[in-house]
Design an enzyme around this catalytic site. Sequence first.
Site, PDB file in Angstrom:
ATOM      1  N   HIS A  57       0.839  -1.196   0.000  1.00  0.00           N
ATOM      2  CA  HIS A  57       0.000   0.000   0.000  1.00  0.00           C
ATOM      3  C   HIS A  57       0.870   1.239   0.000  1.00  0.00           C
ATOM      4  O   HIS A  57       2.095   1.144   0.076  1.00  0.00           O
ATOM      5  CB  HIS A  57      -1.003  -0.002   1.162  1.00  0.00           C
ATOM      6  CG  HIS A  57      -0.412   0.041   2.531  1.00  0.00           C
ATOM      7  ND1 HIS A  57       0.386  -0.948   3.048  1.00  0.00           N
ATOM      8  CD2 HIS A  57      -0.516   0.970   3.537  1.00  0.00           C
ATOM      9  CE1 HIS A  57       0.737  -0.661   4.291  1.00  0.00           C
ATOM     10  NE2 HIS A  57       0.203   0.505   4.602  1.00  0.00           N
ATOM     11  N   HIS A  59       1.314   3.939   1.978  1.00  0.00           N
ATOM     12  CA  HIS A  59       1.847   4.679   3.125  1.00  0.00           C
ATOM     13  C   HIS A  59       3.371   4.749   3.083  1.00  0.00           C
ATOM     14  O   HIS A  59       4.046   3.778   2.723  1.00  0.00           O
ATOM     15  CB  HIS A  59       1.372   4.052   4.428  1.00  0.00           C
ATOM     16  CG  HIS A  59      -0.074   4.354   4.729  1.00  0.00           C
ATOM     17  ND1 HIS A  59      -0.808   3.631   5.643  1.00  0.00           N
ATOM     18  CD2 HIS A  59      -0.910   5.302   4.228  1.00  0.00           C
ATOM     19  CE1 HIS A  59      -2.040   4.122   5.690  1.00  0.00           C
ATOM     20  NE2 HIS A  59      -2.136   5.119   4.841  1.00  0.00           N
ATOM     21  N   ASP A  61       5.751   4.607   5.183  1.00  0.00           N
ATOM     22  CA  ASP A  61       6.584   3.640   5.906  1.00  0.00           C
ATOM     23  C   ASP A  61       6.591   2.263   5.259  1.00  0.00           C
ATOM     24  O   ASP A  61       7.163   1.323   5.803  1.00  0.00           O
ATOM     25  CB  ASP A  61       6.157   3.547   7.385  1.00  0.00           C
ATOM     26  CG  ASP A  61       4.747   3.011   7.571  1.00  0.00           C
ATOM     27  OD1 ASP A  61       3.872   3.311   6.731  1.00  0.00           O
ATOM     28  OD2 ASP A  61       4.506   2.296   8.559  1.00  0.00           O
ATOM     29  N   HIS A  62       5.997   2.155   4.060  1.00  0.00           N
ATOM     30  CA  HIS A  62       6.060   0.899   3.302  1.00  0.00           C
ATOM     31  C   HIS A  62       6.706   1.092   1.928  1.00  0.00           C
ATOM     32  O   HIS A  62       7.012   0.093   1.265  1.00  0.00           O
ATOM     33  CB  HIS A  62       4.667   0.297   3.160  1.00  0.00           C
ATOM     34  CG  HIS A  62       4.115  -0.191   4.473  1.00  0.00           C
ATOM     35  ND1 HIS A  62       4.134  -1.525   4.836  1.00  0.00           N
ATOM     36  CD2 HIS A  62       3.582   0.478   5.514  1.00  0.00           C
ATOM     37  CE1 HIS A  62       3.615  -1.638   6.050  1.00  0.00           C
ATOM     38  NE2 HIS A  62       3.282  -0.435   6.482  1.00  0.00           N
ATOM     39  N   HIS A 115      -7.740  -0.859   5.710  1.00  0.00           N
ATOM     40  CA  HIS A 115      -6.711   0.069   6.216  1.00  0.00           C
ATOM     41  C   HIS A 115      -6.559   1.222   5.226  1.00  0.00           C
ATOM     42  O   HIS A 115      -6.601   2.400   5.601  1.00  0.00           O
ATOM     43  CB  HIS A 115      -5.407  -0.692   6.389  1.00  0.00           C
ATOM     44  CG  HIS A 115      -4.264   0.133   6.883  1.00  0.00           C
ATOM     45  ND1 HIS A 115      -4.258   0.744   8.120  1.00  0.00           N
ATOM     46  CD2 HIS A 115      -3.070   0.442   6.307  1.00  0.00           C
ATOM     47  CE1 HIS A 115      -3.126   1.394   8.283  1.00  0.00           C
ATOM     48  NE2 HIS A 115      -2.393   1.237   7.199  1.00  0.00           N
ATOM     49  N   ASP A 134      -0.452  -4.249   6.656  1.00  0.00           N
ATOM     50  CA  ASP A 134      -1.252  -3.591   7.687  1.00  0.00           C
ATOM     51  C   ASP A 134      -2.723  -3.992   7.647  1.00  0.00           C
ATOM     52  O   ASP A 134      -3.565  -3.315   8.248  1.00  0.00           O
ATOM     53  CB  ASP A 134      -1.126  -2.069   7.553  1.00  0.00           C
ATOM     54  CG  ASP A 134       0.266  -1.568   7.898  1.00  0.00           C
ATOM     55  OD1 ASP A 134       1.156  -2.403   8.167  1.00  0.00           O
ATOM     56  OD2 ASP A 134       0.478  -0.337   7.881  1.00  0.00           O
ATOM     57  N   HIS A 172       4.229  -4.847  10.952  1.00  0.00           N
ATOM     58  CA  HIS A 172       4.701  -4.127  12.135  1.00  0.00           C
ATOM     59  C   HIS A 172       4.840  -5.046  13.338  1.00  0.00           C
ATOM     60  O   HIS A 172       4.146  -6.077  13.431  1.00  0.00           O
ATOM     61  CB  HIS A 172       3.734  -2.997  12.511  1.00  0.00           C
ATOM     62  CG  HIS A 172       3.721  -1.857  11.561  1.00  0.00           C
ATOM     63  ND1 HIS A 172       4.578  -0.792  11.665  1.00  0.00           N
ATOM     64  CD2 HIS A 172       2.938  -1.613  10.471  1.00  0.00           C
ATOM     65  CE1 HIS A 172       4.333   0.075  10.691  1.00  0.00           C
ATOM     66  NE2 HIS A 172       3.343  -0.402   9.957  1.00  0.00           N
TER      67      HIS A 172
END
Length: 256
Positions: A57, A59, A61-62, A115, A134, A172
């Site tokens: 996805h 975001h 942090d990915h 999400h 996530d 995570h």
Amino acid sequence: MSAIEIVTVPCLSDNYAYLLHDTQSGATAVIDAPEAAPILAELEQRGWRLDHILITHHHADHIQGVADILARHKASVTGAAIDRHRLPPLDRALADGDCFTVGTVTGRMWETPGHTLGHVVYYFEAAGAVFTADTLFALGCGRLFEGTAAQMWQSLSRLASLPEDTRVYCGHEYTASNARFALTIEPFNAELAERAKSITLLRAEGRPTVPTTIGEEKATNPFLRAGNESMSARLGLTDATPDQVFAEIRRRKDVF
């Protein structure tokens, strides 16, 4: 039959990336790229070339490590066609249910909105592994930033239909906090209580709590148990639908 090796790569403060390596062909994929340095270091240490970057996805942090990884490895980038407008440039854009290969290993992409609307997971049946980022966490699930509770419940139910020994690699290290919350929902779940103790020991030793399995999550993860009569009764939602029960559990977790 290919031998498949999966390596967990801790990134940032609590993210995980994963290397999936086909020993027959030598091909390697990374699932998500939270940051480049630890991924590149792991590849160099193992002497592996990187062929594919699989994005779950949009975001940051990915995906924020993608550009630096591509500066070192000529890898193809794979992601969801429906979300390509906010992902790094894709070489391979997949739709729900599409198959793809990493060397001699076949994977399948599933759309799992909740999400985010464009979130996807990658399932490798031969490896008995699903990379859920996530959508599904060990003892938890992602916040509903874009999707609805009904969408997320459908996505989780789809994952719950996989064989119970399927290993779950999530995005995570949230498991200790998730365990504390889960015990507020099902304080009398003996299997959950035992698992919580094991998680405490693992984290005290600095060890990851993933992978988990679909079977373990179905027995202890409150979000996957929203369809159980005992769960709805405990929450005072006897006449509610599973997605309504899920929505109440998610609401409680959001303020936990």
